[in-house]
Motif scaffolding. Sequence first.
Motif, short mmCIF file in Angstrom:
data_model
loop_
_atom_site.label_atom_id
_atom_site.label_comp_id
_atom_site.label_asym_id
_atom_site.label_seq_id
_atom_site.Cartn_x
_atom_site.Cartn_y
_atom_site.Cartn_z
N GLN A 261 24.51 -13.33 12.75
CA GLN A 261 24.94 -11.98 13.08
C GLN A 261 23.73 -11.07 13.27
OE1 GLN A 261 27.51 -11.21 9.62
NE2 GLN A 261 29.26 -11.30 11.01
N CYS A 262 23.76 -10.30 14.34
CA CYS A 262 22.70 -9.31 14.60
C CYS A 262 23.24 -7.95 14.21
CB CYS A 262 22.29 -9.34 16.08
SG CYS A 262 20.93 -8.22 16.49
N VAL A 263 23.14 -7.67 12.92
CA VAL A 263 23.69 -6.42 12.39
C VAL A 263 22.64 -5.72 11.55
CG1 VAL A 263 26.07 -7.26 12.39
CG2 VAL A 263 24.63 -7.63 10.38
N PRO A 264 22.67 -4.38 11.51
CA PRO A 264 21.69 -3.64 10.70
C PRO A 264 21.86 -3.92 9.22
CG PRO A 264 22.82 -2.20 12.27
CD PRO A 264 23.57 -3.49 12.24
N THR A 265 20.77 -4.19 8.56
CA THR A 265 20.77 -4.48 7.12
C THR A 265 19.56 -3.81 6.50
OG1 THR A 265 21.72 -6.66 7.59
CG2 THR A 265 20.81 -6.31 5.39
#
Length: 270
Positions: free
Chosen positions: A168-172
């Motif tokens: 997943q390419c999600v902000p963390t």
Amino acid sequence: MADGSKSDGVNGSTRVLIVVAVLLICCCGGIITALVPLGEMMSAGKRHYNLQCDIALGPEPGASPSPTATTAPARREPMTPRPTANPYAELDFDPNDPNVTDRDLACQSAMKSAPLQDEPWQQVNASWEAVCAAELAQRYPEAGGTATMADYARDVIYSASIYRSTGQCVPTRAPAAVAMENCGDPSRAVSAVVLPAAVGDQGYCGQLVAPEAASAGDLVFWEYRDRRATRVGIALGPRELVTVDSGKFVRLALPEGAEVQIKRVLGAAA
């Protein structure tokens, strides 16, 4: 050096060169061999040591563009296995030695976390992590990320670095940096890239990239003061970056000139 002894009649500068030469023989046999005469060995050792320090500490204000940063040939495979850690991390200078300069002491500190540098990489990074970094760099404001330059770089790079494991390419939000050795070394396989908390320390990380090979996800450092970067942005490609300026997210043309360094922290060895 570490014991600060001057009784052997060898001055600090010579001791530095001898230790550097020994490190090159033991850890970087593809650069220099034990059959080289001591004088030539020390000269080669000094050049290699200076190159490592210059890349870690960044260009001095007013410096001329370095030919190695723009015209270096494609990276060659070393003759012996590449060290898994920077051998210069073991350098330990005596701060009371009059022959040890402020630059040497700054380099000693930087080498604790800076990866061993190859010639500037010429290859474009087309990894999935790099693509993810470019996407996150532009979406970061939507995710409510902290609008500070250092946190911006940390969060985007960390989030992109774990893309392959999470899918997943999600902000963390990036965790706190704990181990600083070889931070952001793209020549090694790592589960995540956790950059230091300060821009100046982040500048020690990564492998130098030639300007024409600047790729999405590469870190761009500029405006160096006291041998430390004060600004960092995330490249979207060879001409543009995204960064934080006065609390606002902005797109800028990549800075040009000698006082700029492009570092790759994502992806496997080119």
